[in-house]
Motif scaffolding. Structure first.
Motif, PDB file in Angstrom:
ATOM      1  N   VAL A 150      44.203 131.939  25.891  1.00 13.77           N
ATOM      2  CA  VAL A 150      43.044 131.580  26.708  1.00 13.77           C
ATOM      3  C   VAL A 150      41.741 131.872  25.973  1.00 13.77           C
ATOM      4  O   VAL A 150      41.562 132.954  25.399  1.00 13.77           O
TER       5      VAL A 150
ATOM      6  N   GLY B  98      40.732 130.305  15.296  1.00 16.53           N
ATOM      7  CA  GLY B  98      41.038 130.073  16.711  1.00 16.53           C
ATOM      8  C   GLY B  98      41.465 128.628  16.902  1.00 16.53           C
ATOM      9  O   GLY B  98      40.790 127.708  16.444  1.00 16.53           O
TER      10      GLY B  98
ATOM     11  N   THR C  91      44.864 134.816  18.058  1.00 20.09           N
ATOM     12  CA  THR C  91      45.688 135.726  18.870  1.00 20.09           C
ATOM     13  C   THR C  91      47.042 135.081  19.198  1.00 20.09           C
ATOM     14  O   THR C  91      48.042 135.767  19.323  1.00 20.09           O
TER      15      THR C  91
ATOM     16  N   TRP D 214      38.762 126.349  17.900  1.00 20.44           N
ATOM     17  CA  TRP D 214      38.146 126.881  19.110  1.00 20.44           C
ATOM     18  C   TRP D 214      36.935 127.720  18.729  1.00 20.44           C
ATOM     19  O   TRP D 214      37.062 128.760  18.092  1.00 20.44           O
TER      20      TRP D 214
HETATM   21  C1  BTN Z   1      41.718 124.032  24.097  1.00 16.09           C
HETATM   22  O1  BTN Z   1      41.074 123.803  25.102  1.00 16.09           O
HETATM   23  O2  BTN Z   1      41.749 123.244  23.144  1.00 16.09           O
HETATM   24  C2  BTN Z   1      42.528 125.307  24.029  1.00 16.09           C
HETATM   25  C3  BTN Z   1      41.734 126.446  23.516  1.00 16.09           C
HETATM   26  C4  BTN Z   1      42.514 127.752  23.465  1.00 16.09           C
HETATM   27  C5  BTN Z   1      41.757 128.846  22.738  1.00 16.09           C
HETATM   28  C6  BTN Z   1      42.435 130.174  22.848  1.00 16.09           C
HETATM   29  S1  BTN Z   1      41.428 131.482  22.252  1.00 16.09           S
HETATM   30  C7  BTN Z   1      42.765 132.597  22.306  1.00 16.09           C
HETATM   31  C8  BTN Z   1      43.994 131.842  21.864  1.00 16.09           C
HETATM   32  N1  BTN Z   1      44.145 131.911  20.419  1.00 16.09           N
HETATM   33  C9  BTN Z   1      43.962 130.723  19.843  1.00 16.09           C
HETATM   34  O3  BTN Z   1      44.009 130.521  18.611  1.00 16.09           O
HETATM   35  N2  BTN Z   1      43.735 129.793  20.769  1.00 16.09           N
HETATM   36  C10 BTN Z   1      43.767 130.331  22.116  1.00 16.09           C
END
Ligand code: BTN
Length: 245
Positions: free
Chosen positions: A133, A43, A16, A51
């Motif tokens: 997030v 992610g 996102t 993620w």
């Molecule tokens: C971390 O703690 O490493 C950060 C994680 C962030 C994850 C969120 S999910 C929505 C957004 N899109 C992504 O690709 N990453 C963030």
């Protein structure tokens, strides 16, 4: 800034944060937009980490703003605003929520949410802000090698609506964002009060190895300041030091 916002929900997307990037460039001053997804194929976490999030189980979103008058040197105020907005909402569901420097949300010693902030800068000001997030909501088991994840379901035994959590978080983000713009004293105090392991001596790891220290504070630019057992102050930028949990 408190306004209705455009919200795009996608079933599946790479990330996102990546999807919203070109949208962020097109926003009007102070305009806000949110992209959420049921599933991300790529992610992203901090420091190039992946993620983990099971399809349709968790809250995954990115909020973009075209800020007006947000000094680039105050970027850590954004981390504090975002972390506190998340804490505002999840604290109404569970106790033992804290903010792990710089912008993770913890429940006890486990990670409930992570945030990935990406900005662009024009002159001395932020030109676009993307606050990504990942909040673990209804996922029961985690399979990646990410350390100590936890979900709201794990904590409470109940399932939650990701859409309703998103609405509440977006509302609190706007409140906290305005607070961050008005001056940092108050938001900094609240952030410090909510800090994970803010009192006591714990083990940390830096490039030279493990050491014991207590948290002394956070510098103006958001660096973590630790006091080691020899009473020396050590200052660290993001990713230069790890908590041993
Ligand atoms: C971390 O703690 O490493 C950060 C994680 C962030 C994850 C969120 S999910 C929505 C957004 N899109 C992504 O690709 N990453 C963030």
């Amino acid at each position: 800034m408190k306004q209705p916002f455009n919200h795009i929900h996608l079933t599946e997307i790479n990330s996102t944060n990546d999807y919203i990037k070109p949208i962020a460039e097109q926003l009007d001053d102070n305009e806000l937009c949110i992209v959420s997804a049921d599933y991300q194929t790529k992610g992203r976490g901090n420091a190039g980490n992946h993620w983990e999030s099971e399809k349709g189980k968790n809250l995954l979103f990115s909020l973009a703003i075209k800020p007006l008058g947000f000094p680039a040197s105050k970027q850590f105020n954004l981390s504090m605003a975002g972390a506190l907005a998340l804490k505002d909402v999840v604290s109404s569901i569970s106790n033992d929520i804290s903010l792990k420097w710089p912008n993770d949300i913890y429940w006890k010693d486990r990670k409930l949410a992570g945030t990935l902030i990406e900005t662009t800068i024009k002159g001395k000001y932020l030109s676009t802000i993307i606050w990504g997030v990942g909040l673990n909501v209804n996922q029961e088991t985690f399979t990646s090698d990410a350390p100590n994840p936890v979900s709201l379901l794990n904590i409470t035994g109940k399932e939650f609506s990701t859409e309703s959590l998103l609405q509440k978080i977006a509302e609190r983000f706007q409140v906290r964002y305005n607070q961050a713009l008005l001056g940092e004293k108050e938001i900094r105090e609240e952030y410090m009060d909510s800090l994970y392991r803010k009192k006591g001596i714990y083990t940390f790891l830096d490039s030279k190895g493990e050491f014991n220290a207590s948290v002394e504070g956070i510098s103006e630019h958001g660096h973590l300041i630790l006091r080691d057992k020899e009473d020396n102050l050590r200052e660290y930028d993001f990713k230069e030091v790890k908590y041993i949990i």
